[in-house]
Design an enzyme around this catalytic site. Structure first.
Site, PDB file in Angstrom:
ATOM      1  N   LYS A  46       0.786  -1.558   0.038  1.00 51.62           N
ATOM      2  CA  LYS A  46       0.344  -0.476   0.399  1.00 51.62           C
ATOM      3  C   LYS A  46       1.103   1.666  -0.136  1.00 51.62           C
ATOM      4  CE  LYS A  46      -3.003  -1.356  -0.622  1.00 51.62           C
ATOM      5  NZ  LYS A  46      -3.397  -1.973  -1.745  1.00 51.62           N
ATOM      6  N   HIS A 101       7.096  -7.671  -2.695  1.00 49.96           N
ATOM      7  CA  HIS A 101       7.511  -6.876  -1.271  1.00 49.96           C
ATOM      8  C   HIS A 101       8.475  -7.191  -0.339  1.00 49.96           C
ATOM      9  CE1 HIS A 101       3.322  -4.236  -1.935  1.00 49.96           C
ATOM     10  NE2 HIS A 101       2.109  -5.876  -1.769  1.00 49.96           N
ATOM     11  N   ARG A 123       6.238   5.217   1.928  1.00 52.92           N
ATOM     12  CA  ARG A 123       4.387   6.407   2.073  1.00 52.92           C
ATOM     13  C   ARG A 123       4.877   5.897   3.706  1.00 52.92           C
ATOM     14  NH1 ARG A 123      -1.430   4.816   0.396  1.00 52.92           N
ATOM     15  NH2 ARG A 123      -2.411   7.018  -0.203  1.00 52.92           N
ATOM     16  N   ARG A 250      -7.990   3.761  -4.518  1.00 49.55           N
ATOM     17  CA  ARG A 250      -9.660   4.352  -3.605  1.00 49.55           C
ATOM     18  C   ARG A 250      -9.387   5.586  -4.142  1.00 49.55           C
ATOM     19  NH1 ARG A 250      -9.498   4.967   1.756  1.00 49.55           N
ATOM     20  NH2 ARG A 250      -6.807   5.362   2.011  1.00 49.55           N
ATOM     21  N   LYS A 251      -8.097   5.644  -3.243  1.00 51.08           N
ATOM     22  CA  LYS A 251      -8.470   7.930  -3.149  1.00 51.08           C
ATOM     23  C   LYS A 251      -6.655   8.682  -3.571  1.00 51.08           C
ATOM     24  CE  LYS A 251     -11.486   9.206   0.793  1.00 51.08           C
ATOM     25  NZ  LYS A 251     -11.687   9.824   2.483  1.00 51.08           N
ATOM     26  N   GLY A 252      -5.853   7.322  -3.042  1.00 48.39           N
ATOM     27  CA  GLY A 252      -4.844   7.583  -3.300  1.00 48.39           C
ATOM     28  C   GLY A 252      -4.219   9.432  -3.119  1.00 48.39           C
TER      29      GLY A 252
HETATM   30  P1  A3P Z   1      -5.527   4.583  -1.212  1.00 50.35           P
HETATM   31  O1  A3P Z   1      -5.988   3.152  -0.812  1.00 50.35           O
HETATM   32  O2  A3P Z   1      -4.136   5.349  -0.301  1.00 50.35           O
HETATM   33  O3  A3P Z   1      -6.071   5.062  -1.987  1.00 50.35           O
HETATM   34  P2  A3P Z   1       0.085  -0.285  -4.018  1.00 50.35           P
HETATM   35  O4  A3P Z   1       0.002   0.124  -5.012  1.00 50.35           O
HETATM   36  O5  A3P Z   1       0.662   0.181  -3.265  1.00 50.35           O
HETATM   37  O6  A3P Z   1      -0.926  -1.415  -3.115  1.00 50.35           O
HETATM   38  O7  A3P Z   1      -1.036   0.926  -3.066  1.00 50.35           O
HETATM   39  C1  A3P Z   1      -1.875   2.100  -3.258  1.00 50.35           C
HETATM   40  C2  A3P Z   1      -1.824   2.330  -3.215  1.00 50.35           C
HETATM   41  O8  A3P Z   1      -2.045   4.268  -3.582  1.00 50.35           O
HETATM   42  C3  A3P Z   1      -4.092   3.109  -3.016  1.00 50.35           C
HETATM   43  O9  A3P Z   1      -3.973   3.842  -1.976  1.00 50.35           O
HETATM   44  C4  A3P Z   1      -4.500   3.375  -4.314  1.00 50.35           C
HETATM   45  O10 A3P Z   1      -5.139   4.436  -3.922  1.00 50.35           O
HETATM   46  C5  A3P Z   1      -2.498   4.279  -4.575  1.00 50.35           C
HETATM   47  N1  A3P Z   1      -2.798   4.987  -5.343  1.00 50.35           N
HETATM   48  C6  A3P Z   1      -2.234   3.913  -7.019  1.00 50.35           C
HETATM   49  N2  A3P Z   1      -1.854   5.061  -7.752  1.00 50.35           N
HETATM   50  C7  A3P Z   1      -1.880   6.113  -7.899  1.00 50.35           C
HETATM   51  C8  A3P Z   1      -1.799   7.989  -8.978  1.00 50.35           C
HETATM   52  N3  A3P Z   1      -1.534   7.632  -9.823  1.00 50.35           N
HETATM   53  N4  A3P Z   1      -1.369   8.901  -7.865  1.00 50.35           N
HETATM   54  C9  A3P Z   1      -1.907   8.491  -5.875  1.00 50.35           C
HETATM   55  N5  A3P Z   1      -2.304   7.312  -5.706  1.00 50.35           N
HETATM   56  C10 A3P Z   1      -2.223   6.265  -6.289  1.00 50.35           C
END
Ligand code: A3P
Length: 292
Positions: A46, A101, A123, A250-252
């Site tokens: 994440k 990971h 992050r 989700r929110k990003g």
């Molecule tokens: P949120 O759940 O806070 O929205 P991972 O890929 O390591 O599993 O991380 C997922 C997280 O990265 C999610 O966060 C996702 O929305 C966010 N994410 C993926 N693409 C993104 C983008 N282009 N810009 C910002 N956040 C992004």
């Protein structure tokens, strides 16, 4: 509800998701033959993995940038330790791009050749946890606590895939001299994606034209990725992710934790991480309005 221990298994001190990989397969990774041209994207869950997978795919594949190729990120930048697709890693053409990971000490030994490129994206842990908590709702194999407080305590005890957040990042950071590695943060990507794309291109020795860089930045924006079936992980097998329950993208944003964690919960995070965090050579950002 299953307990954390029931959906996870431990392999050499690290938790993995049952059903998605096996100890026998993980045993093979130490001797996995590395090529100088390989690129490894390393993250704690994440922390911006899919985002950076997409950036790598866009940098390396013109057909991704111009829309002529349909390959999704699971094919383009497959997972080393989780084989979601039947891909022949050994005979794959170079440059091979991988995501993982894994903690530093479980990586293939050959990666310490000083040449193969490693990109680590980190992050802030409060946003990581909030993102992970939502992710457990859509991931069929991660049957974590529905109770927020219990889920948080598991996270803070490192009872999740890839273990404790600070151990992961500290381990990679402390062993940075063993690898040809750069570190980026989700927050700096969010604040200035173009600079980060240029930094990645520079590290990879890829010189894209200005308009190609702009295309990468545009197609790696949250809204574009959310709409792009190659990049939004909705092509993941339905027995792994249930897209009816939520979206991977989700929110990003930075600071969503402020909408969810109470002051006491936020302080609990600080009490576990603050001291060790201050010793890391990275600056985290905790709110979208904060300067980096
Ligand atoms: P949120 O759940 O806070 O929205 P991972 O890929 O390591 O599993 O991380 C997922 C997280 O990265 C999610 O966060 C996702 O929305 C966010 N994410 C993926 N693409 C993104 C983008 N282009 N810009 C910002 N956040 C992004």
């Amino acid at each position: 509800m299953e307990s954390a221990e029931e959906y996870l298994f431990e392999y050499n001190g690290c938790y993995f998701v049952k059903n998605l990989t096996t100890a026998e397969y993980l045993d093979t990774l130490n001797d996995f033959k590395i090529r100088d041209s390989d690129v490894f994207l390393v993250t704690y869950p994440k922390s911006g993995t899919v985002w950076t997978q997409n950036i790598l795919s866009l940098i390396y594949h013109e057909g991704h940038r111009n829309g002529s190729e349909e390959a999704d990120l699971l094919d383009r930048v497959p997972w080393l330790e989780y084989k979601f697709r039947d891909i022949d890693y050994v005979n794959r053409t170079s440059p091979r791009l991988f995501s993982t990971h894994l903690p530093y000490y479980l990586m293939p030994e050959g990666l310490r050749n000083g040449r193969t490129k490693v990109i680590y994206v980190a992050r802030n842990p409060k946003d990581v946890f909030v993102s992970y908590y939502h992710f457990t709702k859509i991931n069929i194999h991660i049957k974590d606590a529905q109770d927020f407080e219990i889920a948080m305590e598991r996270f803070l005890a490192g009872k999740m895939p890839a273990n404790l957040w600070i151990d992961h990042i500290e381990g990679w950071s402390a062993h940075r001299d063993d690898f040809n590695i750069i570190f980026l943060t989700y927050e700096e990507m969010k604040k200035d994606l173009k600079s980060c794309v240029l930094k990645i291109c520079n590290f990879l020795g890829k010189s894209l034209a200005e308009k190609e860089v702009d295309k990468v930045v545009d197609m790696a924006s949250f809204n574009k990725m959310k709409e792009d079936p190659r990049a939004n992980y909705e092509t993941m097998a339905p027995d792994v992710l249930d897209n009816n329950k939520g979206h991977f993208l989700r929110k990003g944003t930075i600071g969503d934790w402020k909408n969810i964690l109470t002051v006491a919960q936020s302080e609990r995070f600080d009490s576990i991480f603050k001291e060790r965090l201050e010793k890391l050579p990275f600056k985290f950002c905790w709110d979208i309005k904060d300067e980096l």
